[in-house]
Design a protein around this motif. Sequence first.
Motif, mmCIF file in Angstrom:
data_model
loop_
_atom_site.group_PDB
_atom_site.id
_atom_site.type_symbol
_atom_site.label_atom_id
_atom_site.label_comp_id
_atom_site.label_asym_id
_atom_site.label_seq_id
_atom_site.Cartn_x
_atom_site.Cartn_y
_atom_site.Cartn_z
ATOM 1 N N LEU A 196 0.821 -1.199 0.000
ATOM 2 C CA LEU A 196 0.000 0.000 0.000
ATOM 3 C C LEU A 196 0.865 1.263 0.000
ATOM 4 C CD1 LEU A 196 -2.950 0.509 -0.189
ATOM 5 C CD2 LEU A 196 -3.139 0.469 2.287
ATOM 6 N N GLU A 197 1.983 1.191 0.712
ATOM 7 C CA GLU A 197 2.892 2.345 0.746
ATOM 8 C C GLU A 197 3.372 2.716 -0.648
ATOM 9 O OE1 GLU A 197 4.825 1.853 5.182
ATOM 10 O OE2 GLU A 197 6.153 1.670 3.444
ATOM 11 N N ALA A 198 3.770 1.688 -1.386
ATOM 12 C CA ALA A 198 4.346 1.949 -2.705
ATOM 13 C C ALA A 198 3.323 2.461 -3.700
ATOM 14 C CB ALA A 198 5.000 0.678 -3.235
ATOM 15 N N THR A 199 2.049 2.049 -3.531
ATOM 16 C CA THR A 199 1.042 2.430 -4.517
ATOM 17 C C THR A 199 0.139 3.535 -3.987
ATOM 18 O OG1 THR A 199 -0.316 0.631 -3.653
ATOM 19 C CG2 THR A 199 0.970 0.165 -5.633
ATOM 20 N N ALA A 200 0.478 4.055 -2.791
ATOM 21 C CA ALA A 200 -0.388 5.045 -2.150
ATOM 22 C C ALA A 200 -0.619 6.265 -3.040
ATOM 23 C CB ALA A 200 0.195 5.468 -0.810
ATOM 24 N N GLY A 201 0.433 6.669 -3.751
ATOM 25 C CA GLY A 201 0.310 7.864 -4.595
ATOM 26 C C GLY A 201 -0.791 7.720 -5.621
ATOM 27 N N ALA A 202 -0.776 6.600 -6.334
ATOM 28 C CA ALA A 202 -1.760 6.385 -7.394
ATOM 29 C C ALA A 202 -3.174 6.279 -6.820
ATOM 30 C CB ALA A 202 -1.419 5.121 -8.167
ATOM 31 N N ILE A 203 -3.295 5.568 -5.695
ATOM 32 C CA ILE A 203 -4.635 5.379 -5.112
ATOM 33 C C ILE A 203 -5.175 6.719 -4.592
ATOM 34 C CG2 ILE A 203 -5.941 4.230 -3.275
ATOM 35 C CD1 ILE A 203 -3.855 1.909 -3.544
ATOM 36 N N ALA A 204 -4.310 7.455 -3.886
ATOM 37 C CA ALA A 204 -4.740 8.756 -3.367
ATOM 38 C C ALA A 204 -5.117 9.681 -4.513
ATOM 39 C CB ALA A 204 -3.628 9.372 -2.529
ATOM 40 N N ALA A 205 -4.325 9.628 -5.604
ATOM 41 C CA ALA A 205 -4.618 10.482 -6.759
ATOM 42 C C ALA A 205 -5.985 10.133 -7.336
ATOM 43 C CB ALA A 205 -3.536 10.302 -7.819
ATOM 44 N N ALA A 206 -6.263 8.825 -7.457
ATOM 45 C CA ALA A 206 -7.544 8.405 -8.025
ATOM 46 C C ALA A 206 -8.695 8.887 -7.147
ATOM 47 C CB ALA A 206 -7.578 6.886 -8.169
ATOM 48 N N VAL A 207 -8.515 8.821 -5.828
ATOM 49 C CA VAL A 207 -9.581 9.246 -4.914
ATOM 50 C C VAL A 207 -9.839 10.746 -5.060
ATOM 51 C CG1 VAL A 207 -10.188 9.579 -2.478
ATOM 52 C CG2 VAL A 207 -9.227 7.404 -3.238
ATOM 53 N N ILE A 208 -8.773 11.532 -5.008
ATOM 54 C CA ILE A 208 -8.996 12.979 -5.015
ATOM 55 C C ILE A 208 -9.431 13.484 -6.394
ATOM 56 C CG2 ILE A 208 -6.548 13.628 -5.365
ATOM 57 C CD1 ILE A 208 -9.119 15.445 -3.136
ATOM 58 N N PHE A 209 -8.791 12.972 -7.447
ATOM 59 C CA PHE A 209 -9.212 13.405 -8.788
ATOM 60 C C PHE A 209 -10.640 12.948 -9.067
ATOM 61 C CE2 PHE A 209 -4.475 13.134 -10.003
ATOM 62 C CZ PHE A 209 -4.261 14.446 -9.605
ATOM 63 N N GLY A 210 -10.969 11.750 -8.591
ATOM 64 C CA GLY A 210 -12.324 11.233 -8.791
ATOM 65 C C GLY A 210 -13.346 12.127 -8.102
ATOM 66 N N TYR A 211 -13.024 12.494 -6.891
ATOM 67 C CA TYR A 211 -13.967 13.313 -6.130
ATOM 68 C C TYR A 211 -14.138 14.684 -6.766
ATOM 69 C CZ TYR A 211 -16.623 14.874 -2.118
ATOM 70 O OH TYR A 211 -17.639 15.327 -1.319
ATOM 71 N N VAL A 212 -12.990 15.301 -7.102
ATOM 72 C CA VAL A 212 -13.065 16.647 -7.684
ATOM 73 C C VAL A 212 -13.802 16.617 -9.025
ATOM 74 C CG1 VAL A 212 -11.697 18.554 -8.604
ATOM 75 C CG2 VAL A 212 -11.030 17.466 -6.460
ATOM 76 N N THR A 213 -13.498 15.610 -9.836
ATOM 77 C CA THR A 213 -14.181 15.517 -11.131
ATOM 78 C C THR A 213 -15.686 15.379 -10.932
ATOM 79 O OG1 THR A 213 -12.240 14.342 -11.934
ATOM 80 C CG2 THR A 213 -14.157 14.342 -13.363
ATOM 81 N N ALA A 214 -16.074 14.569 -9.947
ATOM 82 C CA ALA A 214 -17.500 14.382 -9.683
ATOM 83 C C ALA A 214 -18.145 15.703 -9.268
ATOM 84 C CB ALA A 214 -17.709 13.331 -8.595
ATOM 85 N N LEU A 215 -17.376 16.530 -8.539
ATOM 86 C CA LEU A 215 -17.935 17.811 -8.104
ATOM 87 C C LEU A 215 -18.217 18.723 -9.279
ATOM 88 C CD1 LEU A 215 -15.885 18.941 -4.958
ATOM 89 C CD2 LEU A 215 -18.075 17.759 -5.066
ATOM 90 N N ILE A 216 -17.311 18.723 -10.263
ATOM 91 C CA ILE A 216 -17.428 19.743 -11.302
ATOM 92 C C ILE A 216 -18.056 19.267 -12.596
ATOM 93 C CG2 ILE A 216 -15.538 21.185 -10.406
ATOM 94 C CD1 ILE A 216 -13.660 19.872 -12.335
ATOM 95 N N SER A 217 -18.332 17.982 -12.743
ATOM 96 C CA SER A 217 -18.925 17.574 -14.026
ATOM 97 C C SER A 217 -20.094 16.616 -13.819
ATOM 98 C CB SER A 217 -17.861 16.930 -14.917
ATOM 99 O OG SER A 217 -17.298 15.829 -14.255
ATOM 100 N N TYR A 218 -20.941 16.558 -14.846
ATOM 101 C CA TYR A 218 -22.104 15.679 -14.824
ATOM 102 C C TYR A 218 -21.966 14.626 -15.907
ATOM 103 C CZ TYR A 218 -24.780 18.480 -11.569
ATOM 104 O OH TYR A 218 -25.227 19.100 -10.436
ATOM 105 N N PRO A 219 -22.487 13.412 -15.666
ATOM 106 C CA PRO A 219 -22.426 12.409 -16.737
ATOM 107 C C PRO A 219 -23.354 12.796 -17.885
ATOM 108 C CG PRO A 219 -23.708 11.587 -14.881
ATOM 109 C CD PRO A 219 -23.141 12.902 -14.464
ATOM 110 N N ARG A 220 -22.947 12.442 -19.085
ATOM 111 C CA ARG A 220 -23.765 12.735 -20.265
ATOM 112 C C ARG A 220 -24.394 11.448 -20.784
ATOM 113 N NH1 ARG A 220 -19.283 14.606 -19.630
ATOM 114 N NH2 ARG A 220 -18.688 16.786 -19.788
ATOM 115 N N SER A 221 -25.588 11.569 -21.304
ATOM 116 C CA SER A 221 -26.213 10.415 -21.939
ATOM 117 C C SER A 221 -25.420 10.045 -23.169
ATOM 118 C CB SER A 221 -27.642 10.753 -22.354
ATOM 119 O OG SER A 221 -28.504 10.510 -21.294
ATOM 120 N N LYS A 222 -25.422 8.739 -23.472
ATOM 121 C CA LYS A 222 -24.715 8.315 -24.679
ATOM 122 C C LYS A 222 -25.618 8.521 -25.880
ATOM 123 C CE LYS A 222 -22.059 5.089 -22.049
ATOM 124 N NZ LYS A 222 -20.753 4.577 -22.205
ATOM 125 N N SER A 223 -25.001 8.653 -27.021
ATOM 126 C CA SER A 223 -25.850 8.808 -28.211
ATOM 127 C C SER A 223 -25.495 7.758 -29.252
ATOM 128 C CB SER A 223 -25.687 10.189 -28.806
ATOM 129 O OG SER A 223 -24.331 10.392 -29.123
#
Lengths: 118, 149, 339
Positions: free
Chosen positions: A91-118
């Motif tokens: 977990l120590e070695a991969t903490a950076g990637a996991i933490a990045a996914a959590v924070i980027f995921g959260y921030v992205t969810a805050l600022i964008s909405y899913p779009r319907s597919k066409s």
Amino acid sequence: MEYLTAFIVGGLICVVGQIILDSTSLTPAHIIVTFLIIGVILGALGIYEPIAKFAEAGATIPIPGFGYALSKAAIEGAKSKGVLGAFAGGLEATAGAIAAAVIFGYVTALISYPRSKS
Amino acid sequence: MDNMTNKEYQEYLKRKIPKPDYLNNSIRAFIVGGTICLIGQIVRNMLFRFGFNEKEVVTGTAIIMVFLGSLLTGLGIYDKIGKFGGAGAAIPITGFANSIVAPAMEYKREGYLFGVAAKMFTIAGPVLVYGIGSSIIVGLLYLIFTAGR
Amino acid sequence: MAVKRIGKQTIKFHNPPSIIGTSSIVGPKEGDGPLRGYFDIVLEDDTWGQKSFEKAEAKMQEEAIKLAIKNANLSVDNIQFLISGDLLNQIISSSYTARQIGIPYFGLYGACSTMTESLCIGAMIIDGGFADNVVCATSSHFSSAERQFRFPLEYGAQRKFSSQWTVTGAGATVLSANGNGPYITYITPGRIKDYGVTDASNMGGAMAPAAIDTLLQHFEDTGFTPQDYDLIVSGDLGLIGRRIVIDMMKKKGYDLSENYTDCGIKIFDVVEQDTHAGGSGCACSAVVLNGYIYKEMKKGTFNRVLVMSTGALHSPISTLQGESVPGIAHAITLENLPR
């Protein structure tokens, strides 16, 4: 040169996944978890190390590379810190990637909405 | 119909489904997966040029690739890459980012606790559980096998 | 003595209820499809200004019901029952709609078979003399169904060839004891058929046995042949399901190759619109029936049509637990002139 090997090795790992995806009823999630565990095992057996040396990003960017990083770090942790290291190493070695996914995921969810597919 | 067993019908049904285009799908997975790894290699080389050591480069590359995956998901592009490239988009670490960001966005309407935060790991959760879990087993096995030495 | 029953499963109405008003509302993708000219409202934005896809779906159903009643030249006060259902958990689209409509309401869960299921029940209520006018409705929304049954919208997964595309739309039908057609003359409510298909991305294949069972029973009970119909149409079997129905019915001595199609095939251009095996969802047969079939019957293109919505009665939980997909199909006969 390393660009070419990264492209080819990375591409080939994905092709194996695609063939499994097409010929079974497994979902991408099944494939990802399976590939991850294969990466952990190959990492533990010392087989993934030379592949990663040879292909660099071509071996570390696909999900088996994530597994390789986990098991390599767990072994290193076990070597230096014993049982505690075996637990924390991966977990120590991969903490950076996991933490990045959590924070980027959260921030992205805050600022964008899913779009319907066409 | 009535005289068919479940097994017979399922066999019959299998024959009715057209075979996927293995070659075409594989070529697309190869191109997309290869390209993502190529971008990873560019990032990696750049970080080395900035003077980071191997460990920092590995972590830095992963973080930047996760960022790119998240960004493309937020912009509504990654699902199209995934539709085109299949496993080529799912297997690289950018696909891991996509699997976290997509449900987080999707469940925003259900709130920030049980929506965004809880649903984030619907697909990525298993990756962490099995990844971390198996690495601990590897670490412990290493200790067991080297204990005698 | 149930005098209106014929055969094992079929009902022949003595006072056939008439369809006196219909409506169909569809999303932008459906509006781009081959049937675009038949829909009353084509949305440009599939959220219809709502905050969630679920709210958009409920709004479509509500507007569809109001429009069908308006098209029947009636007001809500003239309608005695609302009979509706949808795909979402606890049929929320229908219940929130029923809250707005404010008349006695029967909520159904028949998955994609809901349109003809509600018409079967509505027609029996009218013929039985329990109401003068009823409205039957259903809705589905690609994005609300996708998040419930499959993956988040922005997740980059490939769809299998056998997978189908949930139709965004809503359809409503007003049935009346008085009217000049088209009439519902026969109904054949279906039995569950389950051949152990567990692949939730192959609905057509899972539902085809139910469709075949209902068709065989209908022909056996009524003595009709496929050639007695101008058109036979199933709900959302898609390309694979349709092929199975034609193949299996042929083995039983019924030739469906001439006049049988499927709403899921009619509504999209499966190649151009990349919908794989075709459309699906409650709205699939609802908008094709209330748009295309009703309007063509009014014109006289078809005088006798067998409509059979098909439903896959599984849930996301049953799929995860590896349970198979139970299929169902309810058939109704629409006629311009009751015999």
